[in-house]
Design a protein around this motif. Structure first.
Motif, PDB file in Angstrom:
ATOM      1  N   LEU A  22      11.729 -11.662  -7.454  1.00  0.00           N
ATOM      2  CA  LEU A  22      12.826 -12.201  -6.650  1.00  0.00           C
ATOM      3  C   LEU A  22      12.604 -13.682  -6.338  1.00  0.00           C
ATOM      4  O   LEU A  22      13.536 -14.494  -6.452  1.00  0.00           O
ATOM      5  CB  LEU A  22      12.973 -11.407  -5.348  1.00  0.00           C
ATOM      6  CG  LEU A  22      14.060 -11.893  -4.392  1.00  0.00           C
ATOM      7  CD1 LEU A  22      15.428 -11.717  -5.027  1.00  0.00           C
ATOM      8  CD2 LEU A  22      13.976 -11.153  -3.073  1.00  0.00           C
ATOM      9  N   ALA A  23      11.387 -14.042  -5.973  1.00  0.00           N
ATOM     10  CA  ALA A  23      11.094 -15.448  -5.666  1.00  0.00           C
ATOM     11  C   ALA A  23      11.288 -16.327  -6.903  1.00  0.00           C
ATOM     12  O   ALA A  23      11.821 -17.440  -6.808  1.00  0.00           O
ATOM     13  CB  ALA A  23       9.668 -15.588  -5.144  1.00  0.00           C
ATOM     14  N   SER A  24      10.902 -15.825  -8.068  1.00  0.00           N
ATOM     15  CA  SER A  24      11.105 -16.598  -9.292  1.00  0.00           C
ATOM     16  C   SER A  24      12.586 -16.749  -9.605  1.00  0.00           C
ATOM     17  O   SER A  24      13.023 -17.816 -10.038  1.00  0.00           O
ATOM     18  CB  SER A  24      10.401 -15.917 -10.467  1.00  0.00           C
ATOM     19  OG  SER A  24       9.022 -15.934 -10.286  1.00  0.00           O
ATOM     20  N   ALA A  25      13.349 -15.689  -9.379  1.00  0.00           N
ATOM     21  CA  ALA A  25      14.790 -15.770  -9.642  1.00  0.00           C
ATOM     22  C   ALA A  25      15.457 -16.768  -8.699  1.00  0.00           C
ATOM     23  O   ALA A  25      16.322 -17.551  -9.113  1.00  0.00           O
ATOM     24  CB  ALA A  25      15.426 -14.389  -9.498  1.00  0.00           C
ATOM     25  N   ILE A  26      15.063 -16.765  -7.453  1.00  0.00           N
ATOM     26  CA  ILE A  26      15.625 -17.723  -6.494  1.00  0.00           C
ATOM     27  C   ILE A  26      15.205 -19.144  -6.857  1.00  0.00           C
ATOM     28  O   ILE A  26      16.012 -20.079  -6.803  1.00  0.00           O
ATOM     29  CB  ILE A  26      15.197 -17.362  -5.062  1.00  0.00           C
ATOM     30  CG1 ILE A  26      15.881 -16.062  -4.639  1.00  0.00           C
ATOM     31  CG2 ILE A  26      15.524 -18.479  -4.084  1.00  0.00           C
ATOM     32  CD1 ILE A  26      15.376 -15.488  -3.330  1.00  0.00           C
ATOM     33  N   MET A  28      14.633 -20.295  -9.746  1.00  0.00           N
ATOM     34  CA  MET A  28      15.357 -20.766 -10.925  1.00  0.00           C
ATOM     35  C   MET A  28      16.656 -21.467 -10.537  1.00  0.00           C
ATOM     36  O   MET A  28      17.107 -22.373 -11.235  1.00  0.00           O
ATOM     37  CB  MET A  28      15.656 -19.606 -11.870  1.00  0.00           C
ATOM     38  CG  MET A  28      14.445 -19.146 -12.635  1.00  0.00           C
ATOM     39  SD  MET A  28      14.792 -17.825 -13.760  1.00  0.00           S
ATOM     40  CE  MET A  28      15.756 -18.674 -14.979  1.00  0.00           C
ATOM     41  N   PHE A  29      17.278 -21.052  -9.432  1.00  0.00           N
ATOM     42  CA  PHE A  29      18.513 -21.698  -9.003  1.00  0.00           C
ATOM     43  C   PHE A  29      18.251 -23.009  -8.272  1.00  0.00           C
ATOM     44  O   PHE A  29      19.141 -23.818  -8.122  1.00  0.00           O
ATOM     45  CB  PHE A  29      19.314 -20.762  -8.092  1.00  0.00           C
ATOM     46  CG  PHE A  29      19.927 -19.624  -8.835  1.00  0.00           C
ATOM     47  CD1 PHE A  29      20.991 -19.825  -9.688  1.00  0.00           C
ATOM     48  CD2 PHE A  29      19.418 -18.353  -8.699  1.00  0.00           C
ATOM     49  CE1 PHE A  29      21.548 -18.779 -10.379  1.00  0.00           C
ATOM     50  CE2 PHE A  29      19.965 -17.294  -9.388  1.00  0.00           C
ATOM     51  CZ  PHE A  29      21.037 -17.509 -10.236  1.00  0.00           C
ATOM     52  N   ARG A  30      17.045 -23.217  -7.814  1.00  0.00           N
ATOM     53  CA  ARG A  30      16.749 -24.391  -7.012  1.00  0.00           C
ATOM     54  C   ARG A  30      16.215 -25.577  -7.817  1.00  0.00           C
ATOM     55  O   ARG A  30      16.271 -26.701  -7.353  1.00  0.00           O
ATOM     56  CB  ARG A  30      15.768 -24.030  -5.904  1.00  0.00           C
ATOM     57  CG  ARG A  30      16.336 -22.978  -4.945  1.00  0.00           C
ATOM     58  CD  ARG A  30      15.360 -22.659  -3.861  1.00  0.00           C
ATOM     59  NE  ARG A  30      14.955 -23.818  -3.119  1.00  0.00           N
ATOM     60  CZ  ARG A  30      15.503 -24.238  -1.995  1.00  0.00           C
ATOM     61  NH1 ARG A  30      16.497 -23.573  -1.488  1.00  0.00           N
ATOM     62  NH2 ARG A  30      15.031 -25.291  -1.372  1.00  0.00           N
ATOM     63  N   VAL A  31      15.635 -25.316  -8.990  1.00  0.00           N
ATOM     64  CA  VAL A  31      15.069 -26.413  -9.770  1.00  0.00           C
ATOM     65  C   VAL A  31      16.177 -27.127 -10.531  1.00  0.00           C
ATOM     66  O   VAL A  31      17.274 -26.606 -10.690  1.00  0.00           O
ATOM     67  CB  VAL A  31      13.963 -25.926 -10.728  1.00  0.00           C
ATOM     68  CG1 VAL A  31      12.793 -25.403  -9.938  1.00  0.00           C
ATOM     69  CG2 VAL A  31      14.487 -24.906 -11.687  1.00  0.00           C
ATOM     70  N   ALA A  34      16.048 -27.601 -17.285  1.00  0.00           N
ATOM     71  CA  ALA A  34      15.738 -26.394 -18.054  1.00  0.00           C
ATOM     72  C   ALA A  34      14.235 -26.169 -18.147  1.00  0.00           C
ATOM     73  O   ALA A  34      13.760 -25.028 -18.072  1.00  0.00           O
ATOM     74  CB  ALA A  34      16.341 -26.501 -19.448  1.00  0.00           C
ATOM     75  N   LEU A  35      13.482 -27.217 -18.288  1.00  0.00           N
ATOM     76  CA  LEU A  35      12.029 -27.099 -18.408  1.00  0.00           C
ATOM     77  C   LEU A  35      11.424 -26.487 -17.147  1.00  0.00           C
ATOM     78  O   LEU A  35      10.573 -25.603 -17.208  1.00  0.00           O
ATOM     79  CB  LEU A  35      11.427 -28.474 -18.682  1.00  0.00           C
ATOM     80  CG  LEU A  35       9.962 -28.534 -19.017  1.00  0.00           C
ATOM     81  CD1 LEU A  35       9.691 -27.781 -20.312  1.00  0.00           C
ATOM     82  CD2 LEU A  35       9.519 -29.962 -19.147  1.00  0.00           C
ATOM     83  N   SER A  36      11.898 -26.910 -15.997  1.00  0.00           N
ATOM     84  CA  SER A  36      11.392 -26.366 -14.746  1.00  0.00           C
ATOM     85  C   SER A  36      11.849 -24.927 -14.540  1.00  0.00           C
ATOM     86  O   SER A  36      11.124 -24.109 -13.978  1.00  0.00           O
ATOM     87  CB  SER A  36      11.861 -27.219 -13.571  1.00  0.00           C
ATOM     88  OG  SER A  36      11.350 -28.519 -13.690  1.00  0.00           O
ATOM     89  N   ARG A  37      13.056 -24.593 -15.009  1.00  0.00           N
ATOM     90  CA  ARG A  37      13.535 -23.209 -14.892  1.00  0.00           C
ATOM     91  C   ARG A  37      12.653 -22.262 -15.694  1.00  0.00           C
ATOM     92  O   ARG A  37      12.368 -21.152 -15.268  1.00  0.00           O
ATOM     93  CB  ARG A  37      14.982 -23.109 -15.365  1.00  0.00           C
ATOM     94  CG  ARG A  37      15.936 -23.684 -14.374  1.00  0.00           C
ATOM     95  CD  ARG A  37      17.377 -23.341 -14.712  1.00  0.00           C
ATOM     96  NE  ARG A  37      18.216 -23.922 -13.699  1.00  0.00           N
ATOM     97  CZ  ARG A  37      19.018 -24.958 -13.901  1.00  0.00           C
ATOM     98  NH1 ARG A  37      19.120 -25.473 -15.096  1.00  0.00           N
ATOM     99  NH2 ARG A  37      19.727 -25.446 -12.917  1.00  0.00           N
TER     100      ARG A  37
END
Length: 134
Positions: A22-26, A28-31, A34-37
């Motif tokens: 869940l933390a990784s999914a959240i 992904m929306f904050r970075v 594409a490289l950071s995602r």
């Protein structure tokens, strides 16, 4: 293994793994790029999903008893998750950078933008005399 220990271990492994996903999914929306995602999903595939596999193994161990087949499946699943996530993440990151996706200006070091060692990159759009070489 007593019921209390099994339920506690399954809960700790399952909830911790789920929270990492869940933390990784959240994240992904904050970075911003594409490289950071691709990078922020690493804790999920490297630790979160193996913890969920461990929870499933402990549950199976408690419910059906020890079996070599179930232990082998759990170990192979964890190894495959780690290998596939590292190779896939590296490949996606490299293809993202080489396709020209913008990289957030604070991403450093940016070694993925360079061609692999031994490869001479003759970019026709690069300024005259500019080639990447390691």
């Amino acid at each position: 293994m007593t019921d209390t220990v099994a339920v506690t271990l399954v809960g700790i492994f399952g909830i911790t793994g789920s929270l990492l996903v869940l933390a990784s999914a959240i994240a992904m929306f904050r970075v911003r790029d594409a490289l950071s995602r691709i990078n922020v999903f690493s804790p999920s595939t490297g630790l979160g999903l193996p913890l969920i596999v461990a929870a499933a193994y402990v549950y199976d161990l408690h419910a059906d008893g020890f079996s070599w087949g179930s232990l082998l499946m759990a170990v192979v699943a964890v190894l495959c998750l780690i290998i596939v996530s590292s190779v896939g993440g590296n490949t996606l990151s490299r293809s993202s950078v080489l396709s020209g996706q913008p990289v957030y200006r604070k991403t450093a070091p940016n070694r993925l933008a360079r061609p692999p060692r031994g490869v001479i990159d003759n970019d026709p759009e690069a300024p005259e005399g500019h080639t990447h070489r390691d």
